[in-house]
Design a protein around this motif. Sequence first.
Motif, PDB file in Angstrom:
ATOM      1  N   PRO A 173     -10.471 -64.857  11.979  1.00  0.00           N
ATOM      2  CA  PRO A 173     -11.100 -66.181  11.888  1.00  0.00           C
ATOM      3  C   PRO A 173     -12.394 -66.322  12.691  1.00  0.00           C
ATOM      4  CG  PRO A 173      -8.725 -66.416  12.096  1.00  0.00           C
ATOM      5  CD  PRO A 173      -9.038 -64.961  12.322  1.00  0.00           C
ATOM      6  N   PHE A 174     -12.533 -65.591  13.784  1.00  0.00           N
ATOM      7  CA  PHE A 174     -13.788 -65.680  14.544  1.00  0.00           C
ATOM      8  C   PHE A 174     -14.962 -65.211  13.697  1.00  0.00           C
ATOM      9  CE2 PHE A 174     -10.489 -64.741  17.860  1.00  0.00           C
ATOM     10  CZ  PHE A 174     -10.442 -66.020  18.378  1.00  0.00           C
ATOM     11  N   GLY A 175     -14.697 -64.233  12.839  1.00  0.00           N
ATOM     12  CA  GLY A 175     -15.752 -63.739  11.966  1.00  0.00           C
ATOM     13  C   GLY A 175     -16.195 -64.738  10.919  1.00  0.00           C
ATOM     14  N   LEU A 176     -15.390 -65.773  10.688  1.00  0.00           N
ATOM     15  CA  LEU A 176     -15.742 -66.785   9.694  1.00  0.00           C
ATOM     16  C   LEU A 176     -16.669 -67.860  10.251  1.00  0.00           C
ATOM     17  CD1 LEU A 176     -12.218 -67.076   8.050  1.00  0.00           C
ATOM     18  CD2 LEU A 176     -14.217 -65.820   7.192  1.00  0.00           C
ATOM     19  N   LEU A 177     -17.057 -67.730  11.507  1.00  0.00           N
ATOM     20  CA  LEU A 177     -18.044 -68.638  12.102  1.00  0.00           C
ATOM     21  C   LEU A 177     -19.434 -68.160  11.691  1.00  0.00           C
ATOM     22  CD1 LEU A 177     -16.426 -68.874  15.658  1.00  0.00           C
ATOM     23  CD2 LEU A 177     -16.461 -70.694  13.943  1.00  0.00           C
ATOM     24  N   VAL A 178     -19.738 -68.311  10.411  1.00  0.00           N
ATOM     25  CA  VAL A 178     -20.947 -67.695   9.863  1.00  0.00           C
ATOM     26  C   VAL A 178     -22.231 -68.331  10.393  1.00  0.00           C
ATOM     27  CG1 VAL A 178     -19.798 -66.866   7.790  1.00  0.00           C
ATOM     28  CG2 VAL A 178     -20.847 -69.140   7.782  1.00  0.00           C
ATOM     29  N   GLY A 179     -22.137 -69.516  10.968  1.00  0.00           N
ATOM     30  CA  GLY A 179     -23.308 -70.141  11.545  1.00  0.00           C
ATOM     31  C   GLY A 179     -23.630 -69.660  12.943  1.00  0.00           C
ATOM     32  N   TRP A 180     -22.764 -68.840  13.507  1.00  0.00           N
ATOM     33  CA  TRP A 180     -22.978 -68.301  14.848  1.00  0.00           C
ATOM     34  C   TRP A 180     -23.714 -66.964  14.764  1.00  0.00           C
ATOM     35  CZ3 TRP A 180     -18.815 -68.989  19.116  1.00  0.00           C
ATOM     36  CH2 TRP A 180     -18.309 -70.301  19.089  1.00  0.00           C
ATOM     37  N   GLU A 181     -24.393 -66.611  15.853  1.00  0.00           N
ATOM     38  CA  GLU A 181     -24.983 -65.284  15.949  1.00  0.00           C
ATOM     39  C   GLU A 181     -23.883 -64.256  16.194  1.00  0.00           C
ATOM     40  OE1 GLU A 181     -28.145 -64.385  15.353  1.00  0.00           O
ATOM     41  OE2 GLU A 181     -28.311 -66.470  14.719  1.00  0.00           O
ATOM     42  N   PRO A 182     -24.047 -63.024  15.680  1.00  0.00           N
ATOM     43  CA  PRO A 182     -22.987 -62.021  15.803  1.00  0.00           C
ATOM     44  C   PRO A 182     -22.536 -61.758  17.234  1.00  0.00           C
ATOM     45  CG  PRO A 182     -24.671 -61.269  14.276  1.00  0.00           C
ATOM     46  CD  PRO A 182     -25.188 -62.528  14.891  1.00  0.00           C
ATOM     47  N   GLN A 183     -23.482 -61.754  18.176  1.00  0.00           N
ATOM     48  CA  GLN A 183     -23.089 -61.456  19.557  1.00  0.00           C
ATOM     49  C   GLN A 183     -22.207 -62.553  20.139  1.00  0.00           C
ATOM     50  OE1 GLN A 183     -26.202 -61.707  18.440  1.00  0.00           O
ATOM     51  NE2 GLN A 183     -27.590 -62.750  19.879  1.00  0.00           N
ATOM     52  N   LEU A 184     -22.388 -63.795  19.692  1.00  0.00           N
ATOM     53  CA  LEU A 184     -21.527 -64.887  20.155  1.00  0.00           C
ATOM     54  C   LEU A 184     -20.142 -64.791  19.534  1.00  0.00           C
ATOM     55  CD1 LEU A 184     -24.027 -67.900  20.107  1.00  0.00           C
ATOM     56  CD2 LEU A 184     -23.316 -66.502  22.058  1.00  0.00           C
ATOM     57  N   VAL A 185     -20.086 -64.374  18.276  1.00  0.00           N
ATOM     58  CA  VAL A 185     -18.796 -64.140  17.624  1.00  0.00           C
ATOM     59  C   VAL A 185     -18.030 -63.056  18.378  1.00  0.00           C
ATOM     60  CG1 VAL A 185     -17.713 -63.204  15.529  1.00  0.00           C
ATOM     61  CG2 VAL A 185     -19.536 -64.912  15.346  1.00  0.00           C
ATOM     62  N   ALA A 186     -18.731 -61.963  18.700  1.00  0.00           N
ATOM     63  CA  ALA A 186     -18.092 -60.873  19.446  1.00  0.00           C
ATOM     64  C   ALA A 186     -17.594 -61.357  20.799  1.00  0.00           C
ATOM     65  CB  ALA A 186     -19.075 -59.714  19.623  1.00  0.00           C
ATOM     66  N   GLN A 187     -18.417 -62.125  21.494  1.00  0.00           N
ATOM     67  CA  GLN A 187     -18.035 -62.578  22.830  1.00  0.00           C
ATOM     68  C   GLN A 187     -16.812 -63.494  22.789  1.00  0.00           C
ATOM     69  OE1 GLN A 187     -19.080 -61.529  25.677  1.00  0.00           O
ATOM     70  NE2 GLN A 187     -17.864 -62.930  26.922  1.00  0.00           N
ATOM     71  N   LEU A 188     -16.767 -64.412  21.823  1.00  0.00           N
ATOM     72  CA  LEU A 188     -15.616 -65.306  21.728  1.00  0.00           C
ATOM     73  C   LEU A 188     -14.355 -64.519  21.420  1.00  0.00           C
ATOM     74  CD1 LEU A 188     -14.333 -68.078  21.699  1.00  0.00           C
ATOM     75  CD2 LEU A 188     -15.053 -68.339  19.316  1.00  0.00           C
ATOM     76  N   SER A 189     -14.451 -63.568  20.507  1.00  0.00           N
ATOM     77  CA  SER A 189     -13.281 -62.759  20.160  1.00  0.00           C
ATOM     78  C   SER A 189     -12.805 -61.944  21.357  1.00  0.00           C
ATOM     79  CB  SER A 189     -13.621 -61.833  18.989  1.00  0.00           C
ATOM     80  OG  SER A 189     -12.474 -61.132  18.562  1.00  0.00           O
ATOM     81  N   VAL A 190     -13.738 -61.383  22.101  1.00  0.00           N
ATOM     82  CA  VAL A 190     -13.389 -60.616  23.309  1.00  0.00           C
ATOM     83  C   VAL A 190     -12.672 -61.506  24.319  1.00  0.00           C
ATOM     84  CG1 VAL A 190     -14.419 -59.562  25.362  1.00  0.00           C
ATOM     85  CG2 VAL A 190     -15.140 -58.814  23.082  1.00  0.00           C
ATOM     86  N   GLU A 191     -13.232 -62.690  24.560  1.00  0.00           N
ATOM     87  CA  GLU A 191     -12.642 -63.583  25.555  1.00  0.00           C
ATOM     88  C   GLU A 191     -11.237 -64.021  25.146  1.00  0.00           C
ATOM     89  OE1 GLU A 191     -14.977 -66.677  27.302  1.00  0.00           O
ATOM     90  OE2 GLU A 191     -16.858 -65.613  26.958  1.00  0.00           O
ATOM     91  N   CYS A 192     -11.047 -64.257  23.861  1.00  0.00           N
ATOM     92  CA  CYS A 192      -9.726 -64.701  23.402  1.00  0.00           C
ATOM     93  C   CYS A 192      -8.727 -63.550  23.365  1.00  0.00           C
ATOM     94  CB  CYS A 192      -9.852 -65.377  22.044  1.00  0.00           C
ATOM     95  SG  CYS A 192     -10.770 -66.938  22.124  1.00  0.00           S
ATOM     96  N   ALA A 193      -9.191 -62.345  23.068  1.00  0.00           N
ATOM     97  CA  ALA A 193      -8.295 -61.186  23.085  1.00  0.00           C
ATOM     98  C   ALA A 193      -7.778 -60.913  24.490  1.00  0.00           C
ATOM     99  CB  ALA A 193      -9.018 -59.961  22.540  1.00  0.00           C
ATOM    100  N   ALA A 194      -8.631 -61.118  25.497  1.00  0.00           N
ATOM    101  CA  ALA A 194      -8.249 -60.843  26.889  1.00  0.00           C
ATOM    102  C   ALA A 194      -7.153 -61.775  27.387  1.00  0.00           C
ATOM    103  CB  ALA A 194      -9.472 -60.940  27.793  1.00  0.00           C
ATOM    104  N   GLN A 195      -6.850 -62.805  26.614  1.00  0.00           N
ATOM    105  CA  GLN A 195      -5.764 -63.710  26.999  1.00  0.00           C
ATOM    106  C   GLN A 195      -4.392 -63.035  26.881  1.00  0.00           C
ATOM    107  OE1 GLN A 195      -6.307 -67.299  24.705  1.00  0.00           O
ATOM    108  NE2 GLN A 195      -8.392 -67.591  25.448  1.00  0.00           N
ATOM    109  N   THR A 196      -4.318 -61.961  26.099  1.00  0.00           N
ATOM    110  CA  THR A 196      -3.048 -61.234  25.958  1.00  0.00           C
ATOM    111  C   THR A 196      -3.213 -59.724  26.075  1.00  0.00           C
ATOM    112  OG1 THR A 196      -3.282 -61.165  23.543  1.00  0.00           O
ATOM    113  CG2 THR A 196      -2.009 -62.999  24.475  1.00  0.00           C
TER     114      THR A 196
END
Length: 371
Positions: A173-196
Amino acid sequence: MDATAGAVWGRVEQQDFRSRVRGTLLGAAVGDALGAPVDGLDMEGIRAAYGAEGVVDLGPAYGRRGAVTHLTQLTLFSVDGLIRAQVRRDTGAWHPPTDLHRAYLRWAATQRDWGPDERRKDDGWLAREEWLYARRDPARALLIGLGDETMGTPEMPKNPGEAGPEAAARSAPFGLLVGWEPQLVAQLSVECAAQTHGHPTAYLAAGAYAVIVHTLARGESLDGAVQRALALLAARPGHQPVSDSLQHALGAVRQGIPTPDRVADLAGDGTADRVVSAAVYCALVGEDVRHGLRLAVNHDGPSAATAALTGGLLGALHGETALPPAWLAELEGRPTILELADDFAMEMTQGPALHGPAGASPAWLARYPRV
């Protein structure tokens, strides 16, 4: 395009986006369901149970055909958290990782409780879906990581030694934020993955996977999407295992007819980088969605995660109509997945009209509370 500015979306553009959102979420769920009956079996065990060709159709798991695992459950809560983050932006509270963490805690409650708690009015509609209150063999890292209110971060992650694929498998689903820049998509996914999943291999693989989905959802090729992910990974400390695995997947495409052994070689020991690379390979060499998903299931590695990741890629690439209708017809939770997908597409294309300075829809805010 700006994901918060609905005015820039034309009708055709909106329809294409909705098809890719539906395709991504349904594709990931179908892959998960295809792999669920044989998750944990090696190829010898799969053939013993299903014949020489292995799995070719949905089979029974958890008492029914088309059942999904915790991977799909968490992916849906990722979508819910992203919508809630957009809605909460109106309040001036803009920190999506916190909203995603709250969503994941709502999932964790489904693993403890018998059913929805009607007293928790702020949970929103997804947490009231009774079919989600089923424990589908969640990985221990998920239960530990979400076992208390403390949110892991890349600087102070939960389970710092955990390198499994579960965080990546909820990251489409983070990849579906098509209005975001790719590096921000990557950063959000990284931050959320680190939760577990606190090992760099796990959270960087999640970030890379989200960027690949993001590039596909914008209408680009899968090969180009992988190259985009590799370019972004290069600046990240600890990226080498993930980058090497993705390069290995690209190289394997040129090695002849795909086989279970080749998929198993890519999936390796089942760490996130290896499973994502196997999924990329299956999506690249699959003649169609059905073939790609069968490749993703029939091997010695983790079948459900590999196929869920593959399905997310193929759904983002081709859209909803490319998915096998017979499999969709038996997919557990399909009405919920479609409703959530359409809500996500609505929020991303018309959010300001639903909750913004011009007014708010009480029905929308009841579904996705601002708190």
